[in-house]
Motif scaffolding. Sequence first.
Motif, PDB file in Angstrom:
ATOM      1  N   ARG A   1      -4.728   5.862  -3.116  1.00  0.00           N
ATOM      2  CA  ARG A   1      -3.764   5.072  -2.088  1.00  0.00           C
ATOM      3  C   ARG A   1      -3.521   3.855  -3.335  1.00  0.00           C
ATOM      4  O   ARG A   1      -4.483   3.845  -4.681  1.00  0.00           O
ATOM      5  CB  ARG A   1      -5.471   4.563  -1.324  1.00  0.00           C
ATOM      6  CG  ARG A   1      -4.161   3.410  -0.684  1.00  0.00           C
ATOM      7  CD  ARG A   1      -5.344   2.768  -0.041  1.00  0.00           C
ATOM      8  NE  ARG A   1      -6.447   1.733  -0.589  1.00  0.00           N
ATOM      9  CZ  ARG A   1      -7.792   1.339  -0.529  1.00  0.00           C
ATOM     10  NH1 ARG A   1      -8.444   1.954  -0.332  1.00  0.00           N
ATOM     11  NH2 ARG A   1      -8.452   0.217  -1.545  1.00  0.00           N
TER      12      ARG A   1
ATOM     13  N   THR B   1       0.936  -1.216  -0.089  1.00  0.00           N
ATOM     14  CA  THR B   1      -0.496   0.040  -0.159  1.00  0.00           C
ATOM     15  C   THR B   1       0.775   1.116  -0.192  1.00  0.00           C
ATOM     16  O   THR B   1       1.438   1.554   1.197  1.00  0.00           O
ATOM     17  CB  THR B   1      -0.428   0.657   1.207  1.00  0.00           C
ATOM     18  OG1 THR B   1      -1.752  -1.035   1.594  1.00  0.00           O
ATOM     19  CG2 THR B   1      -2.005   1.090   1.117  1.00  0.00           C
TER      20      THR B   1
ATOM     21  N   LEU C   1      -8.925   9.362  -3.009  1.00  0.00           N
ATOM     22  CA  LEU C   1      -9.435   9.011  -1.443  1.00  0.00           C
ATOM     23  C   LEU C   1      -9.729  10.974  -0.948  1.00  0.00           C
ATOM     24  O   LEU C   1     -10.569  10.876  -0.652  1.00  0.00           O
ATOM     25  CB  LEU C   1      -8.401   8.793  -0.482  1.00  0.00           C
ATOM     26  CG  LEU C   1      -7.718   7.505  -0.504  1.00  0.00           C
ATOM     27  CD1 LEU C   1      -6.409   7.342   0.616  1.00  0.00           C
ATOM     28  CD2 LEU C   1      -8.618   6.702  -0.221  1.00  0.00           C
TER      29      LEU C   1
ATOM     30  N   ASP D   1      -2.602   0.617  -4.640  1.00  0.00           N
ATOM     31  CA  ASP D   1      -2.887  -0.849  -4.713  1.00  0.00           C
ATOM     32  C   ASP D   1      -2.085  -1.723  -4.795  1.00  0.00           C
ATOM     33  O   ASP D   1      -1.745  -2.001  -6.325  1.00  0.00           O
ATOM     34  CB  ASP D   1      -4.511  -1.670  -4.190  1.00  0.00           C
ATOM     35  CG  ASP D   1      -5.145  -0.640  -2.566  1.00  0.00           C
ATOM     36  OD1 ASP D   1      -4.674   0.059  -2.061  1.00  0.00           O
ATOM     37  OD2 ASP D   1      -6.479  -0.613  -3.576  1.00  0.00           O
TER      38      ASP D   1
ATOM     39  N   LEU E   1       0.799   5.559  -0.544  1.00  0.00           N
ATOM     40  CA  LEU E   1       0.148   6.760  -0.745  1.00  0.00           C
ATOM     41  C   LEU E   1       0.385   7.857  -1.409  1.00  0.00           C
ATOM     42  O   LEU E   1       1.704   7.804  -1.544  1.00  0.00           O
ATOM     43  CB  LEU E   1      -0.195   7.693   0.468  1.00  0.00           C
ATOM     44  CG  LEU E   1      -1.851   6.701   1.216  1.00  0.00           C
ATOM     45  CD1 LEU E   1      -1.079   7.751   2.058  1.00  0.00           C
ATOM     46  CD2 LEU E   1      -2.460   6.677   1.103  1.00  0.00           C
TER      47      LEU E   1
ATOM     48  N   LYS F   1      -6.284  -1.917   3.493  1.00  0.00           N
ATOM     49  CA  LYS F   1      -6.000  -0.910   3.006  1.00  0.00           C
ATOM     50  C   LYS F   1      -6.896   0.390   3.920  1.00  0.00           C
ATOM     51  O   LYS F   1      -8.377   0.453   3.897  1.00  0.00           O
ATOM     52  CB  LYS F   1      -6.562  -1.384   1.672  1.00  0.00           C
ATOM     53  CG  LYS F   1      -6.217  -2.382   1.093  1.00  0.00           C
ATOM     54  CD  LYS F   1      -4.762  -1.349   0.697  1.00  0.00           C
ATOM     55  CE  LYS F   1      -3.749  -3.106  -0.195  1.00  0.00           C
ATOM     56  NZ  LYS F   1      -2.865  -2.924  -0.569  1.00  0.00           N
TER      57      LYS F   1
ATOM     58  N   LYS G   1      -5.629   1.607  -8.466  1.00  0.00           N
ATOM     59  CA  LYS G   1      -5.655   2.713  -7.730  1.00  0.00           C
ATOM     60  C   LYS G   1      -6.388   3.379  -7.176  1.00  0.00           C
ATOM     61  O   LYS G   1      -7.649   3.165  -7.992  1.00  0.00           O
ATOM     62  CB  LYS G   1      -5.133   3.660  -8.091  1.00  0.00           C
ATOM     63  CG  LYS G   1      -5.008   5.068  -9.332  1.00  0.00           C
ATOM     64  CD  LYS G   1      -3.886   5.569  -9.774  1.00  0.00           C
ATOM     65  CE  LYS G   1      -4.850   6.812 -10.901  1.00  0.00           C
ATOM     66  NZ  LYS G   1      -4.635   5.843 -12.701  1.00  0.00           N
TER      67      LYS G   1
END
Length: 388
Positions: free
Chosen positions: A59, A47, A76, A61, A49, A116, A73
């Motif tokens: 975020r 993970t 957020l 992943d 950012l 997550k 992605k």
Amino acid sequence: MNIYGSLSDGRLTFGQINANTQTRTKVLTGANLGFAPKTLTTLNYNTVLATTTGGALYRVDIGTNNTSLSFTKTLLSSQGWTHSHLTYDGNYLYGNVPATGELLRYTVTVNGNGTKPAAANITTRVVIGASGFGSLRTLTATAPKTLMATSTAGELISYKANGANSYTRHTLSPSTWGGMKNLLSAGSGIFYGQNATALYAYRDANPTDGSGADISASKTIDASGWTQTKLSAQHNTVTCANGNYALPLPTSAADRSDYAADHHDHPGSDLFVPIGTKVAAINGGKVVGVINSGECGRGVFIRGNDGADYGYCHFNSITIANGATVTAGQQIGWSGISGGANNPHLHVQIKTSGTNRCPQALLLAIYDNRPVPAPTSLATTGCYFATR
């Protein structure tokens, strides 16, 4: 040690460094993120950012980073993330804002097992410093609530984030660090500096002491080839080694006072760390027991090469099998709250010929990088409340 990065065209990269030999063992380049990140910080092994120049927060992943690098992605937040740098210490996310000069802290509810976070899990915006942070050239977390940065004037700086509107600043070096594009740290005082396209390894014997006198250059990882614009290491993934011994936790997870603390009712040590903290073998040897029962809960027992028996309790999960041979510093599991534990912590015990020994002197010697006392010389009293 895992390192994520981004290139100027927005492609994501992944690399690994063996922190014991300080050699690069892997480098992968993935697809384009769709933007060139303004900031990039690693939360855990899968993970990351990343923010855009327009202030959006994503975020990222990681799907795989074995032989190829893939990811998805998730947006957020579409605005407001205008920091120059972001860094994560295992509990808190820190960032500096160039427009205001502030240093901000956010609470992140995420653990080392890969949870997550959604936008609602990044909360509680706290101003640590109201001004003077806007022009920092780099920023990285070296220990809980401890940050390292470089300034445009070339200073190497340490900050202790005490709380709201409270921090302690130390100048570790007054100059010569201005050429660093990125600083990154993964624990145990090991940190890396990217200068132009080279990557260098350094060691800070005590990242929390506010002194630069114990910082030493370790090795040039690569003299060229590191062309990323942003680099970030996974926190709490390097364990300090002292010859044939290693700390059971990354130094960013526990400080010297934790290893010195008394136990509650018998020779032993309780190290209070969040669920999902990496646990390593103190001494190499053979795994003679893997259990999930009683007060210990999920536990690992190792017959050390030094002749002592090492026990570790309250794991969340165990990554080693009974009968396996392990080396000092090798991961054996993730900390937890199993068995009779009332709070998340790692319990450590050392026995010789069936006698419980006080582990504090041995753990402190490893922490201080001093010669480690023989387990048979460790005290049997004086390290728990009943004998104080």
